[in-house]
Enzyme design. Structure first.
Site, PDB file in Angstrom:
ATOM      1  N   ASN A  15       0.828  -1.203   0.000  1.00 28.98           N
ATOM      2  CA  ASN A  15       0.000   0.000   0.000  1.00 28.98           C
ATOM      3  C   ASN A  15       0.867   1.259   0.000  1.00 28.98           C
ATOM      4  O   ASN A  15       0.510   2.269  -0.612  1.00 28.98           O
ATOM      5  CB  ASN A  15      -0.959  -0.002   1.191  1.00 28.98           C
ATOM      6  CG  ASN A  15      -2.320  -0.588   0.838  1.00 28.98           C
ATOM      7  OD1 ASN A  15      -2.926  -0.215  -0.152  1.00 28.98           O
ATOM      8  ND2 ASN A  15      -2.789  -1.520   1.651  1.00 28.98           N
ATOM      9  N   ARG A  66       3.221  -0.792  26.212  1.00 27.72           N
ATOM     10  CA  ARG A  66       2.614  -0.139  25.054  1.00 27.72           C
ATOM     11  C   ARG A  66       2.652   1.376  25.187  1.00 27.72           C
ATOM     12  O   ARG A  66       2.864   2.088  24.206  1.00 27.72           O
ATOM     13  CB  ARG A  66       1.177  -0.613  24.878  1.00 27.72           C
ATOM     14  CG  ARG A  66       0.471   0.019  23.673  1.00 27.72           C
ATOM     15  CD  ARG A  66      -0.993  -0.325  23.610  1.00 27.72           C
ATOM     16  NE  ARG A  66      -1.181  -1.750  23.387  1.00 27.72           N
ATOM     17  CZ  ARG A  66      -2.375  -2.339  23.386  1.00 27.72           C
ATOM     18  NH1 ARG A  66      -3.456  -1.626  23.635  1.00 27.72           N
ATOM     19  NH2 ARG A  66      -2.471  -3.634  23.162  1.00 27.72           N
ATOM     20  N   MET A  91       1.010  -3.152  12.007  1.00 27.52           N
ATOM     21  CA  MET A  91       0.423  -4.256  12.764  1.00 27.52           C
ATOM     22  C   MET A  91       0.627  -4.104  14.276  1.00 27.52           C
ATOM     23  O   MET A  91       1.066  -5.031  14.958  1.00 27.52           O
ATOM     24  CB  MET A  91       1.000  -5.593  12.268  1.00 27.52           C
ATOM     25  CG  MET A  91       0.778  -5.841  10.803  1.00 27.52           C
ATOM     26  SD  MET A  91      -0.984  -5.815  10.344  1.00 27.52           S
ATOM     27  CE  MET A  91      -1.546  -7.307  11.155  1.00 27.52           C
ATOM     28  N   ILE A  93      -1.606  -2.480  17.703  1.00 25.20           N
ATOM     29  CA  ILE A  93      -2.778  -1.801  18.236  1.00 25.20           C
ATOM     30  C   ILE A  93      -2.303  -0.572  19.001  1.00 25.20           C
ATOM     31  O   ILE A  93      -1.423  -0.662  19.861  1.00 25.20           O
ATOM     32  CB  ILE A  93      -3.592  -2.738  19.154  1.00 25.20           C
ATOM     33  CG1 ILE A  93      -4.155  -3.902  18.332  1.00 25.20           C
ATOM     34  CG2 ILE A  93      -4.717  -1.967  19.840  1.00 25.20           C
ATOM     35  CD1 ILE A  93      -4.869  -4.943  19.162  1.00 25.20           C
ATOM     36  N   HIS A 110      -8.827  -1.376   6.137  1.00 25.89           N
ATOM     37  CA  HIS A 110      -9.081  -2.699   6.711  1.00 25.89           C
ATOM     38  C   HIS A 110      -9.626  -3.611   5.621  1.00 25.89           C
ATOM     39  O   HIS A 110     -10.518  -3.203   4.857  1.00 25.89           O
ATOM     40  CB  HIS A 110     -10.088  -2.596   7.860  1.00 25.89           C
ATOM     41  CG  HIS A 110     -10.324  -3.894   8.549  1.00 25.89           C
ATOM     42  ND1 HIS A 110      -9.373  -4.489   9.353  1.00 25.89           N
ATOM     43  CD2 HIS A 110     -11.389  -4.726   8.546  1.00 25.89           C
ATOM     44  CE1 HIS A 110      -9.849  -5.627   9.822  1.00 25.89           C
ATOM     45  NE2 HIS A 110     -11.072  -5.802   9.348  1.00 25.89           N
ATOM     46  N   THR A 142     -10.211   5.713  15.244  1.00 24.34           N
ATOM     47  CA  THR A 142     -10.685   6.129  16.555  1.00 24.34           C
ATOM     48  C   THR A 142     -10.267   5.070  17.573  1.00 24.34           C
ATOM     49  O   THR A 142      -9.612   4.086  17.227  1.00 24.34           O
ATOM     50  CB  THR A 142     -12.213   6.305  16.568  1.00 24.34           C
ATOM     51  OG1 THR A 142     -12.839   5.047  16.262  1.00 24.34           O
ATOM     52  CG2 THR A 142     -12.656   7.356  15.559  1.00 24.34           C
ATOM     53  N   GLN A 174      -7.783  -3.643  -4.937  1.00 24.54           N
ATOM     54  CA  GLN A 174      -8.698  -2.530  -4.702  1.00 24.54           C
ATOM     55  C   GLN A 174      -8.176  -1.592  -3.611  1.00 24.54           C
ATOM     56  O   GLN A 174      -8.394  -0.369  -3.684  1.00 24.54           O
ATOM     57  CB  GLN A 174     -10.083  -3.062  -4.332  1.00 24.54           C
ATOM     58  CG  GLN A 174     -10.670  -4.015  -5.349  1.00 24.54           C
ATOM     59  CD  GLN A 174     -10.648  -3.450  -6.756  1.00 24.54           C
ATOM     60  OE1 GLN A 174     -11.010  -2.289  -6.968  1.00 24.54           O
ATOM     61  NE2 GLN A 174     -10.205  -4.245  -7.715  1.00 24.54           N
TER      62      GLN A 174
END
Length: 218
Positions: A15, A66, A91, A93, A110, A142, A174
């Site tokens: 991408n 994190r 990858m 969170i 996604h 979000t 796509q």
């Protein structure tokens, strides 16, 4: 001044390449200021370097938790002063504080027709459910995982005999079309986040985003 992008990756950067190509071809009125990865060996870093784009690594394995990783990543992104942050196969969170810091100026793509199949293994889940269509969704990021307001959605058929790998390849084609387009809308000042609603040209987008049927694969 052109819109400045920072793109976050974890892998090969297909991408990312779509963004590089769109910018070089004049289809994306933006400058890619930097590409940042959480993995030092990510192949997309080489793609960026070959295109003359600055790169940085914030290796998540070097942090105790994190929050510390998020803080370092936030500071690294901010050092490039971007107008828009693009998650392109990133990858990890991201925590709520990080997401709030970039609210309204961070996009993700996604590989499902959200709200269907947030999380992982989207293609196999679509096949197992007997879906006749799958696809990809660009959305604002979000605090809810894969739950931000959709912007743009492309559909592809699920064919008889499809494997997750075959379907993933069809969807990825796509993704390469719709993701730079959504960023173009943002760069042109047409795309905004108003509260929890994505708006294009000051008009609220549908709950599943703009239906980009014209690029549906045969």
């Amino acid at each position: 001044m052109p819109c400045k992008l920072v793109i976050l990756i974890s892998g090969s950067g297909s991408n990312l390449q779509a963004f590089i190509d769109a910018a070089e071809q004049g289809e994306l009125p933006a400058d890619i200021a930097a590409v940042i990865s959480n993995r030092p060996a990510a192949g997309g870093l080489e793609r960026a370097a070959q295109a003359g784009i600055a790169t940085a690594v914030v290796d998540h394995t070097g942090f105790a938790n994190r929050d510390d990783f998020d803080a370092a990543l936030r500071d690294t992104i901010d050092s490039f002063a971007p107008d828009l942050v693009v998650l392109a196969g990133f990858m990890r969170i991201l925590g709520a504080d990080f997401v709030r810091h970039f609210r309204g100026r961070m996009l993700n793509i996604h590989p499902s027709l959200l709200p269907k199949y947030p999380g992982l293994h989207t293609h196999q889940r679509a096949i197992d459910a007997g879906d006749t269509e799958a696809g990809a969704t660009v959305h604002f990021v979000t605090e809810e995982l894969d739950g931000g307001p959709p912007i743009l959605q492309a559909q592809v058929p699920v064919k008889a005999g499809d494997t997750a790998e075959l379907l993933a390849a069809r969807v990825l084609e796509q993704e390469h079309r719709i993701y730079p387009l959504a960023a173009r809308w943002f760069a042109e000042g047409r795309l905004t986040l108003n509260g929890n609603q994505a708006e294009l040209d000051d008009n609220a987008l549908p709950p599943t985003g703009f239906p980009f049927h014209c690029v549906t694969a045969d």
